[in-house]
Write a protein that holds these residues in place. Sequence first.
Motif, PDB file in Angstrom:
ATOM      1  N   ALA A  62      51.039  61.909  36.241  1.00 21.52           N
ATOM      2  CA  ALA A  62      51.130  60.443  36.275  1.00 21.52           C
ATOM      3  C   ALA A  62      51.536  60.028  37.680  1.00 21.52           C
ATOM      4  O   ALA A  62      52.221  60.765  38.389  1.00 21.52           O
ATOM      5  N   THR A  63      51.090  58.840  38.060  1.00 23.02           N
ATOM      6  CA  THR A  63      51.455  58.255  39.340  1.00 23.02           C
ATOM      7  C   THR A  63      51.908  56.829  39.087  1.00 23.02           C
ATOM      8  O   THR A  63      51.245  56.092  38.348  1.00 23.02           O
ATOM      9  N   VAL A  64      53.009  56.462  39.691  1.00 22.96           N
ATOM     10  CA  VAL A  64      53.514  55.091  39.598  1.00 22.96           C
ATOM     11  C   VAL A  64      53.374  54.450  40.973  1.00 22.96           C
ATOM     12  O   VAL A  64      53.918  54.955  41.954  1.00 22.96           O
ATOM     13  N   LEU A  65      52.630  53.343  41.021  1.00 20.05           N
ATOM     14  CA  LEU A  65      52.517  52.531  42.227  1.00 20.05           C
ATOM     15  C   LEU A  65      53.281  51.245  41.960  1.00 20.05           C
ATOM     16  O   LEU A  65      53.051  50.604  40.932  1.00 20.05           O
ATOM     17  N   VAL A  66      54.172  50.882  42.855  1.00 22.82           N
ATOM     18  CA  VAL A  66      54.930  49.634  42.703  1.00 22.82           C
ATOM     19  C   VAL A  66      54.685  48.786  43.944  1.00 22.82           C
ATOM     20  O   VAL A  66      55.090  49.164  45.039  1.00 22.82           O
ATOM     21  N   VAL A  67      54.006  47.659  43.758  1.00 25.72           N
ATOM     22  CA  VAL A  67      53.857  46.716  44.862  1.00 25.72           C
ATOM     23  C   VAL A  67      55.169  45.953  44.923  1.00 25.72           C
ATOM     24  O   VAL A  67      55.579  45.313  43.948  1.00 25.72           O
ATOM     25  N   THR A  68      55.836  46.054  46.051  1.00 18.08           N
ATOM     26  CA  THR A  68      57.208  45.587  46.169  1.00 18.08           C
ATOM     27  C   THR A  68      57.450  45.000  47.554  1.00 18.08           C
ATOM     28  O   THR A  68      56.518  44.810  48.334  1.00 18.08           O
ATOM     29  N   CYS A  69      58.691  44.704  47.860  1.00 19.58           N
ATOM     30  CA  CYS A  69      59.065  44.195  49.175  1.00 19.58           C
ATOM     31  C   CYS A  69      60.574  44.376  49.347  1.00 19.58           C
ATOM     32  O   CYS A  69      61.214  45.005  48.517  1.00 19.58           O
ATOM     33  N   ASN A  70      61.126  43.792  50.382  1.00 20.40           N
ATOM     34  CA  ASN A  70      62.561  43.912  50.627  1.00 20.40           C
ATOM     35  C   ASN A  70      63.359  42.724  50.127  1.00 20.40           C
ATOM     36  O   ASN A  70      64.487  42.879  49.692  1.00 20.40           O
ATOM     37  N   HIS A  71      62.801  41.515  50.225  1.00 22.96           N
ATOM     38  CA  HIS A  71      63.626  40.317  50.091  1.00 22.96           C
ATOM     39  C   HIS A  71      63.627  39.665  48.708  1.00 22.96           C
ATOM     40  O   HIS A  71      64.518  38.885  48.407  1.00 22.96           O
ATOM     41  N   CYS A  72      62.673  39.946  47.864  1.00 16.13           N
ATOM     42  CA  CYS A  72      62.548  39.257  46.571  1.00 16.13           C
ATOM     43  C   CYS A  72      63.739  39.569  45.661  1.00 16.13           C
ATOM     44  O   CYS A  72      64.069  40.738  45.445  1.00 16.13           O
ATOM     45  N   PRO A  73      64.385  38.552  45.090  1.00 19.50           N
ATOM     46  CA  PRO A  73      65.529  38.811  44.207  1.00 19.50           C
ATOM     47  C   PRO A  73      65.158  39.595  42.942  1.00 19.50           C
ATOM     48  O   PRO A  73      65.993  40.326  42.411  1.00 19.50           O
ATOM     49  N   TYR A  74      63.930  39.478  42.476  1.00 19.88           N
ATOM     50  CA  TYR A  74      63.499  40.274  41.320  1.00 19.88           C
ATOM     51  C   TYR A  74      63.456  41.758  41.703  1.00 19.88           C
ATOM     52  O   TYR A  74      63.899  42.617  40.949  1.00 19.88           O
ATOM     53  N   VAL A  75      62.909  42.039  42.874  1.00 26.49           N
ATOM     54  CA  VAL A  75      62.856  43.408  43.369  1.00 26.49           C
ATOM     55  C   VAL A  75      64.268  43.964  43.509  1.00 26.49           C
ATOM     56  O   VAL A  75      64.563  45.077  43.052  1.00 26.49           O
ATOM     57  N   VAL A  76      65.139  43.202  44.128  1.00 28.18           N
ATOM     58  CA  VAL A  76      66.519  43.641  44.331  1.00 28.18           C
ATOM     59  C   VAL A  76      67.181  43.966  42.985  1.00 28.18           C
ATOM     60  O   VAL A  76      67.862  44.984  42.843  1.00 28.18           O
ATOM     61  N   ALA A  77      66.925  43.138  41.975  1.00 33.97           N
ATOM     62  CA  ALA A  77      67.512  43.356  40.653  1.00 33.97           C
ATOM     63  C   ALA A  77      66.937  44.598  39.973  1.00 33.97           C
ATOM     64  O   ALA A  77      67.665  45.358  39.316  1.00 33.97           O
ATOM     65  N   TRP A  78      65.633  44.804  40.110  1.00 31.99           N
ATOM     66  CA  TRP A  78      64.989  45.935  39.435  1.00 31.99           C
ATOM     67  C   TRP A  78      65.110  47.246  40.198  1.00 31.99           C
ATOM     68  O   TRP A  78      64.907  48.319  39.619  1.00 31.99           O
ATOM     69  N   ASN A  79      65.406  47.231  41.485  1.00 26.62           N
ATOM     70  CA  ASN A  79      65.427  48.463  42.270  1.00 26.62           C
ATOM     71  C   ASN A  79      66.301  49.576  41.682  1.00 26.62           C
ATOM     72  O   ASN A  79      65.870  50.725  41.650  1.00 26.62           O
ATOM     73  N   PRO A  80      67.516  49.299  41.207  1.00 25.67           N
ATOM     74  CA  PRO A  80      68.306  50.404  40.640  1.00 25.67           C
ATOM     75  C   PRO A  80      67.631  51.053  39.434  1.00 25.67           C
ATOM     76  O   PRO A  80      67.708  52.272  39.254  1.00 25.67           O
ATOM     77  N   ARG A  81      66.936  50.262  38.629  1.00 21.93           N
ATOM     78  CA  ARG A  81      66.232  50.810  37.463  1.00 21.93           C
ATOM     79  C   ARG A  81      65.017  51.625  37.897  1.00 21.93           C
ATOM     80  O   ARG A  81      64.738  52.686  37.332  1.00 21.93           O
TER      81      ARG A  81
END
Length: 175
Positions: free
Chosen positions: A31-50
């Motif tokens: 399996a491969t997981v691709l995550v389109v993400t960034c540095n500044h988005c608050p949703y990204v910041v919240a989900w990053n630890p998970r």
Amino acid sequence: MLTLGDSAPAFTLPDTDGAEHTVPAADAPPATVLVVTCNHCPYVVAWNPRLRAVAEEYAPRGVRFLAINANDPERYPADSPEHMRRFVRDQQWPIPYLFDETQDVARALGAERTPHVFVLDGEQRLAYRGAPDADHHDPAQGAAWLREALDAVLAGERPARPETDARGCSVKWRA
């Protein structure tokens, strides 16, 4: 736009250390997981630890993880390659963080939000796309939708929930 069952678009992108990562992989992982993400988005910041926890848990099972930043760094300097390198260093980020300078990969995937998760099966076909889980505010969710998709793919099955609505900030396209 990539739809369920489609083969992953072919690409090669550099990570923050300059190493290149290619999809599809020559030796396809289960399996491969691709995550389109960034540095500044608050949703990204919240989900990053998970997302980090899932990567650390599933990587030993052969799952490949790649984070892809396609945001326009001219309009959003916090998403520049320099800030990406700082993030990886400061967070000791375990997932290769790739820069999609042309935004071609994000467009080919059909990415709409950050984060937008795409799970590829062992044949490198799209098996899941959407959000990591139902609520970025609730750490107890534990990226449940991503975990369910990975467990199904690793068992050779189709995810029961193959698509969810991506939630987060919009991808910052070039003007």
